[in-house]
Each structure stands twice: as C-alpha cells, then as structure tokens.
Design an enzyme around this catalytic site. Sequence first.
Site, PDB file in Angstrom:
ATOM      1  N   HIS A  32       0.858  -1.178   0.000  1.00  0.00           N
ATOM      2  CA  HIS A  32       0.000   0.000   0.000  1.00  0.00           C
ATOM      3  C   HIS A  32       0.893   1.226   0.000  1.00  0.00           C
ATOM      4  CE1 HIS A  32      -3.205   2.795   0.998  1.00  0.00           C
ATOM      5  NE2 HIS A  32      -2.365   3.339   1.852  1.00  0.00           N
ATOM      6  N   ASP A  64     -15.613   2.150   6.514  1.00  0.00           N
ATOM      7  CA  ASP A  64     -14.591   3.176   6.290  1.00  0.00           C
ATOM      8  C   ASP A  64     -15.056   4.170   5.237  1.00  0.00           C
ATOM      9  OD1 ASP A  64     -11.905   4.427   6.301  1.00  0.00           O
ATOM     10  OD2 ASP A  64     -11.917   3.670   4.251  1.00  0.00           O
ATOM     11  N   ARG A 109     -15.996  12.349   7.556  1.00  0.00           N
ATOM     12  CA  ARG A 109     -14.784  13.044   8.025  1.00  0.00           C
ATOM     13  C   ARG A 109     -14.432  14.198   7.098  1.00  0.00           C
ATOM     14  NH1 ARG A 109     -10.526   8.619   8.044  1.00  0.00           N
ATOM     15  NH2 ARG A 109      -9.147  10.310   8.692  1.00  0.00           N
ATOM     16  N   SER A 158      -8.292   3.774   9.049  1.00  0.00           N
ATOM     17  CA  SER A 158      -8.962   3.831   7.752  1.00  0.00           C
ATOM     18  C   SER A 158      -8.156   3.053   6.707  1.00  0.00           C
ATOM     19  CB  SER A 158      -9.111   5.303   7.343  1.00  0.00           C
ATOM     20  OG  SER A 158      -9.421   5.440   5.992  1.00  0.00           O
ATOM     21  N   LYS A 173      -8.972  -1.353   5.175  1.00  0.00           N
ATOM     22  CA  LYS A 173      -9.120  -1.815   3.785  1.00  0.00           C
ATOM     23  C   LYS A 173      -8.086  -2.893   3.474  1.00  0.00           C
ATOM     24  CE  LYS A 173      -9.134   2.595   2.939  1.00  0.00           C
ATOM     25  NZ  LYS A 173      -9.345   4.002   2.694  1.00  0.00           N
TER      26      LYS A 173
HETATM   27  N1  URA Z   1      -6.338   7.616   3.125  1.00  0.00           N
HETATM   28  C1  URA Z   1      -7.298   6.820   3.627  1.00  0.00           C
HETATM   29  O1  URA Z   1      -7.627   5.792   3.057  1.00  0.00           O
HETATM   30  N2  URA Z   1      -7.897   7.198   4.788  1.00  0.00           N
HETATM   31  C2  URA Z   1      -7.567   8.317   5.453  1.00  0.00           C
HETATM   32  O2  URA Z   1      -8.120   8.584   6.491  1.00  0.00           O
HETATM   33  C3  URA Z   1      -6.561   9.134   4.899  1.00  0.00           C
HETATM   34  C4  URA Z   1      -5.955   8.761   3.738  1.00  0.00           C
END
Ligand code: URA
Length: 445
Positions: free
Chosen positions: A82, A161, A168, A183, A187
């Site tokens: 990632h 999320d 957010r 967050s 994933k």
């Molecule tokens: N990328 C994400 O997937 N989540 C966040 O909160 C910030 C950046």
Amino acid sequence: MRAVDIIARKRDGFELTTEEIAYFIEHFTSGDIPDYQASALLMAIVLRGMTRPETAALTLAMAHSGDTLDLSDITDYAVDKHSSGGVGDKTSLVVLPLVAAFGVPVAKMSGRGLGYSGGTLDKLEAIRGYRVHLTGEEFRDLAKRNGFVLAGQSLSLAPADGKLYALRDVTATVPSLPLIASSIMSKKLAAGARGLVLDVKAGSGAFMATVEDARQLAQAMVDIGVDAGRDVIALLSDMNQPLGHAVGNALEVAESIYTLRGEGPADFTTHSLAVAEAMLRLAGRGVKWTDPAQTRAELEARLHDGSALAVFRKLVEAQGGDTAMVDDPALLPTAAIIEGVTAPAGGVVQGVDAFGVARAAFDLGAGREKKTDDIDPAVGVQVFVKVGETVRVGQKIAEIHANAAARVEGARAELLRAISLGTTPHDPLPLFYGEIEGYGSTARH
Ligand code: URA
C-alpha cells in the site's frame, strides 16, 4: 448499549471497549446510528485520541463491516503493498509484476482514488481493452491460474470506512492519527494479506508533510497490523519531489514499462526495488529472501532479463488489454500537443515542488476532483530534473502533454514555479528516511 453513551465516554476521555467500538461501527454501517452521532464520535476521537487497543478494535470493526477477500485457497501467505499516495507514484505497476516473477501470488483489488493523477486502475485503463471490472469468479480464477490479477473492487471491502470517510471529509475530522491509520489498515485487512508493505510518504506532495508525521503514521499502522496478526514493513519515503519523471496516466504506464525493461529513471527504479525487496522478505518468512542486498540483485536481474516485463505482459493479456502497447509504449494514448519547458537560467535545482507538478498535470486533465469526473489518459507532464542536479540555460527540464492548447501556458507557468533553480550547491534528496517493521503473524519469521 446506546450510541450517545459511547460518544459521552469518548468526550470525557475514557477508553472505549472493543464491544462499544464494534457496536458503534456495526450499527453505523447498517444505518441505525445516524450521521450526526457518528460525526460527534469522530470529533471526540480527533480531540481525545485513541489508545492502541482502541485503534486496533476500530480497524478490525471496520475491516469486518463488509466482505473480506479470502485468499487462503490461493496461498497460505498473501502479501500486499500500500502506498500512502504520491506524485508520479506508479510503483505498483512495477513492483507487483516483479514480485509475481518470483512465483509469489499477487491478487490485488486496487482503487481509482481522487487526486492529481489517477490511481492504479486509471493507469491500467490507459492500456486499450484492459478490463478492471472482473467478477469475483474471474478474479479468483486468474489468481489461481496465473498467480497474478490486478482489478477493481468487486467486493464491498470495509464499507464502514467509506461511510466514515465521507463524514470526516465534511466535518473537519480527517487529521487524526488513529482515524487515518485505522482507515487505511481496515481496507488492507479486508483485502486478505497476511504480509503487508506500507510505502509511507513524507513531503510536499504527500498526505504527511514531515518525516516525523509520516513516522508516527507508519508506527500506528504497523502496530495495528501486529495487533491484527499480520506482518508489516513500513518504508518511509520521500515525496518532496515527484517519483520518476512521468505524472499522468499513459505517461506513467510507459515509464513503468521502461522500468520493467531495466531502462527506467534511477530514483523510481531504486524505489521499486526497495518495495519489492520488502515484499519478498515478508513472503520468504525468514527462510527465503532474507538478505536484502542479495534479493535486490535478484530483482534487478529480473528487470534486465525481461522476465518481470513478461509477467506484466501476461497480466495485460489475461485481462483483455492490448499487448502491442506493452511491446511498444509509443502506441499508448498520446496527447495532441507535446511541448518542452526549458530552464530560464543555468544553476542547481533547489527544489521540485511535487505539489506544484501535480497541479500542472491536474490542470491538463490527468486527475479527477469528484468520483464522477472523467480523466484524459494521454495528458500529463514529465519532469526530467531532480534536486541537486546542475542544469544549463535552455536545457529541457520538463515536458507538457496537453490536448487543449489553452492549457499549455498555465501548465508551463506552474512547472516553472515548481522547479526552483539557484546558484548554491544542493544535496540530492534521500529516497528513504527509514523503515519500521512488526511481526504479528504466527508464520515463521
Ligand atoms: N487515506 C485513507 O484511506 N484514509 C484516510 O483517512 C486518509 C488517507
């Protein structure tokens, strides 16, 4: 349990229990807890923070809020990567075929992402015919048959999320370390990897502007991974200047193909080798690929002997893409106007503001602001200089690829603002600032 009591406890600085967090996320995902209560909890978290057990509980609750990808019939130890996102970051296009060339299965559901140029899927779609939308069955079948599949999300991974992030965004609750870390990791946990390499970027073109902030985010994500029984290596990398030369979808695919041939820009090649080495280190579980220098040499050999490119070509073919474009990147979509940008004076490159370069590519049409925006795969910019290099007056330092003549001068001005020249010598920027690792799986290490 009542949502209002959970909000009040966080407001008053108490540590929430795993059950409270799981309850809140489950009922928020189902729609029983309304947005205004979730927003209140988010703000309380921003102000009060979260302990390590709370952060792990939040991550796991979000990871289990929808589908999870079970790769256990494909491999007993899936590895994934990632990136926290950066300008010119096409690392996946090089690293994943490289790792797959070692026989390590790669089954990745990737995203599009908003921003200055597209996500991995947008880049792949620059290749005519490449199918990013696969059914769950096709995805698994390709993973089993070819050991390599790279597609969009056919599953609903961590929907909590997605819902929370939308809130957010409009309630000023994005900048919170536990919320960002949970967050991202929710994933990744839902996507099934047991070993994960995180490329956490620091600099003007990154989510985290300073190395210290990036280090804290990386540590928080490694801790979550360990607490969730995963193995994680986080690399802290520089994003004060773009990675490689190309920013823009087809341009980035072309640069990735050159890199897979062993002819890529030095910084991007070195960066990709480091990420691939970390992935192999995890896949080897302390038995294979334990010596980073030796692994790098083996990886480099795969770039030069054509085997990594052959794996990428096979991926494109398996997903319906035009392999002629892989064989000859000149066949990728090209812009109608290609104009050079020359140095207005001789000197030493003091800075290449990644954010400014990104904006130039975005203004040409390479990225999207809203999910529904179209992107133009052909447009973008190339920046040929790096911090610390000496340039001559009139030297071509960048290139604009545009499909609208009216946008060229704006991009030129943006690039000239981004690339600052001076007379004093300047050290090159480091590619990496360090590494944090943590092992939480029971796999041998
Ligand atoms: N990328 C994400 O997937 N989540 C966040 O909160 C910030 C950046």
